[in-house]
Design a protein around this motif. Structure first.
Motif, PDB file in Angstrom:
ATOM      1  N   GLY A  29       0.805  -1.212   0.000  1.00 19.16           N
ATOM      2  CA  GLY A  29       0.000   0.000   0.000  1.00 19.16           C
ATOM      3  C   GLY A  29       0.840   1.265   0.000  1.00 19.16           C
ATOM      4  N   TYR A  30       2.162   1.124   0.137  1.00 15.51           N
ATOM      5  CA  TYR A  30       3.065   2.278   0.137  1.00 15.51           C
ATOM      6  C   TYR A  30       2.929   3.031  -1.191  1.00 15.51           C
ATOM      7  CZ  TYR A  30       7.381   5.001   0.427  1.00 15.51           C
ATOM      8  OH  TYR A  30       8.299   6.019   0.454  1.00 15.51           O
ATOM      9  N   ARG A  31       2.883   4.348  -1.117  1.00 13.23           N
ATOM     10  CA  ARG A  31       2.752   5.190  -2.305  1.00 13.23           C
ATOM     11  C   ARG A  31       4.002   6.040  -2.484  1.00 13.23           C
ATOM     12  NH1 ARG A  31      -3.377   7.053  -2.984  1.00 13.23           N
ATOM     13  NH2 ARG A  31      -4.357   5.146  -2.244  1.00 13.23           N
ATOM     14  N   SER A  32       4.452   6.096  -3.716  1.00 18.22           N
ATOM     15  CA  SER A  32       5.588   6.958  -4.056  1.00 18.22           C
ATOM     16  C   SER A  32       5.349   7.528  -5.449  1.00 18.22           C
ATOM     17  CB  SER A  32       6.896   6.168  -4.016  1.00 18.22           C
ATOM     18  OG  SER A  32       6.884   5.143  -4.985  1.00 18.22           O
ATOM     19  N   GLU A  33       6.170   8.479  -5.821  1.00 19.54           N
ATOM     20  CA  GLU A  33       6.093   9.043  -7.164  1.00 19.54           C
ATOM     21  C   GLU A  33       6.848   8.114  -8.112  1.00 19.54           C
ATOM     22  OE1 GLU A  33       6.953  13.286  -9.400  1.00 19.54           O
ATOM     23  OE2 GLU A  33       7.758  12.950  -7.406  1.00 19.54           O
ATOM     24  N   ILE A  34       6.311   7.919  -9.324  1.00 14.13           N
ATOM     25  CA  ILE A  34       6.968   7.095 -10.327  1.00 14.13           C
ATOM     26  C   ILE A  34       7.173   7.924 -11.586  1.00 14.13           C
ATOM     27  CG2 ILE A  34       4.802   6.129 -11.212  1.00 14.13           C
ATOM     28  CD1 ILE A  34       6.334   3.450 -11.581  1.00 14.13           C
ATOM     29  N   ASP A  51       3.594 -11.602  -1.596  1.00 15.40           N
ATOM     30  CA  ASP A  51       4.168 -12.707  -0.817  1.00 15.40           C
ATOM     31  C   ASP A  51       5.006 -12.292   0.372  1.00 15.40           C
ATOM     32  OD1 ASP A  51       2.990 -14.410  -2.682  1.00 15.40           O
ATOM     33  OD2 ASP A  51       4.750 -14.349  -3.976  1.00 15.40           O
ATOM     34  N   ILE A  52       5.144 -10.982   0.606  1.00 12.93           N
ATOM     35  CA  ILE A  52       5.980 -10.523   1.711  1.00 12.93           C
ATOM     36  C   ILE A  52       5.255  -9.435   2.503  1.00 12.93           C
ATOM     37  CG2 ILE A  52       8.261 -11.086   0.773  1.00 12.93           C
ATOM     38  CD1 ILE A  52       8.420  -8.387  -0.460  1.00 12.93           C
ATOM     39  N   ASP A  53       5.609  -9.302   3.760  1.00 10.17           N
ATOM     40  CA  ASP A  53       4.966  -8.294   4.612  1.00 10.17           C
ATOM     41  C   ASP A  53       5.673  -6.945   4.537  1.00 10.17           C
ATOM     42  OD1 ASP A  53       3.006 -10.053   5.556  1.00 10.17           O
ATOM     43  OD2 ASP A  53       4.334 -10.789   7.138  1.00 10.17           O
ATOM     44  N   LEU A  54       6.999  -6.967   4.525  1.00 11.76           N
ATOM     45  CA  LEU A  54       7.785  -5.733   4.539  1.00 11.76           C
ATOM     46  C   LEU A  54       8.908  -5.794   3.521  1.00 11.76           C
ATOM     47  CD1 LEU A  54       8.249  -5.214   8.390  1.00 11.76           C
ATOM     48  CD2 LEU A  54       6.729  -3.930   6.880  1.00 11.76           C
ATOM     49  N   ILE A  55       9.226  -4.628   2.969  1.00  5.22           N
ATOM     50  CA  ILE A  55      10.406  -4.477   2.121  1.00  5.22           C
ATOM     51  C   ILE A  55      11.349  -3.530   2.853  1.00  5.22           C
ATOM     52  CG2 ILE A  55      11.272  -3.476  -0.021  1.00  5.22           C
ATOM     53  CD1 ILE A  55       8.873  -4.650  -1.422  1.00  5.22           C
ATOM     54  N   PHE A  56      12.625  -3.919   2.922  1.00  2.00           N
ATOM     55  CA  PHE A  56      13.632  -3.160   3.647  1.00  2.00           C
ATOM     56  C   PHE A  56      14.555  -2.418   2.679  1.00  2.00           C
ATOM     57  CE2 PHE A  56      12.174  -6.317   6.565  1.00  2.00           C
ATOM     58  CZ  PHE A  56      12.205  -5.693   7.802  1.00  2.00           C
ATOM     59  N   PRO A  57      15.204  -1.352   3.156  1.00  6.77           N
ATOM     60  CA  PRO A  57      16.194  -0.674   2.318  1.00  6.77           C
ATOM     61  C   PRO A  57      17.217  -1.679   1.793  1.00  6.77           C
ATOM     62  CG  PRO A  57      15.829   0.565   4.337  1.00  6.77           C
ATOM     63  CD  PRO A  57      15.104  -0.744   4.489  1.00  6.77           C
ATOM     64  N   GLY A  58      17.523  -1.610   0.501  1.00  8.01           N
ATOM     65  CA  GLY A  58      18.474  -2.527  -0.108  1.00  8.01           C
ATOM     66  C   GLY A  58      17.864  -3.781  -0.697  1.00  8.01           C
ATOM     67  N   ASP A  59      16.547  -4.004  -0.507  1.00 13.68           N
ATOM     68  CA  ASP A  59      15.883  -5.201  -1.032  1.00 13.68           C
ATOM     69  C   ASP A  59      15.622  -5.103  -2.530  1.00 13.68           C
ATOM     70  OD1 ASP A  59      15.788  -6.442   1.422  1.00 13.68           O
ATOM     71  OD2 ASP A  59      13.623  -6.214   1.709  1.00 13.68           O
ATOM     72  N   LEU A  60      15.572  -6.258  -3.170  1.00 13.19           N
ATOM     73  CA  LEU A  60      15.138  -6.415  -4.549  1.00 13.19           C
ATOM     74  C   LEU A  60      13.857  -7.231  -4.473  1.00 13.19           C
ATOM     75  CD1 LEU A  60      15.810  -6.121  -7.607  1.00 13.19           C
ATOM     76  CD2 LEU A  60      16.917  -8.354  -7.435  1.00 13.19           C
ATOM     77  N   ALA A  61      12.760  -6.727  -5.046  1.00  8.82           N
ATOM     78  CA  ALA A  61      11.480  -7.396  -4.871  1.00  8.82           C
ATOM     79  C   ALA A  61      10.620  -7.321  -6.127  1.00  8.82           C
ATOM     80  CB  ALA A  61      10.722  -6.756  -3.705  1.00  8.82           C
ATOM     81  N   SER A  62       9.767  -8.320  -6.280  1.00  2.81           N
ATOM     82  CA  SER A  62       8.758  -8.333  -7.329  1.00  2.81           C
ATOM     83  C   SER A  62       7.490  -7.728  -6.731  1.00  2.81           C
ATOM     84  CB  SER A  62       8.512  -9.774  -7.792  1.00  2.81           C
ATOM     85  OG  SER A  62       7.577  -9.790  -8.839  1.00  2.81           O
TER      86      SER A  62
END
Length: 103
Positions: A29-34, A51-62
């Protein structure tokens, strides 16, 4: 909470804090400018993590993305298109579209 249609899936490289990226983890649900190359407008990207609850700084995610108020631009989206995500502090991630969802 209102549900929005998903527009595309992307592989996103969230920059580390040292590289100017996120300071704290983010949740679905995080919103940012694209911003896309060769597109004059920027949009709001709502990021949805299946499939994940949190994304951390430095992560690579789909991540599944919904673009807010971007209807005229949606037909220009294509697999392989790159983009940058930013917030008030600057660019926090870059990514590439891996799948476009047809509505």
């Amino acid at each position: 909470m209102k549900k929005y249609p998903l527009h595309f899936k992307a592989q996103i490289n969230y920059f580390s804090t040292e590289r100017g990226g996120l300071i704290t983890p983010i949740s679905s649900g995080y919103r940012s400018e694209i911003k896309f190359p060769f597109e004059l407008n920027s949009y709001i990207a709502v990021q949805n993590f299946a499939d994940i609850d949190l994304i951390f700084p430095g992560d690579l995610a789909s991540v599944n993305i919904t673009l807010m108020n971007a209807e005229p631009f949606l037909e220009k989206l294509y697999k392989g298109m790159d983009f940058q995500l930013s917030d008030n502090s600057g660019i926090i991630a870059d990514g590439i579209v891996t799948e476009v969802y047809k509505s």
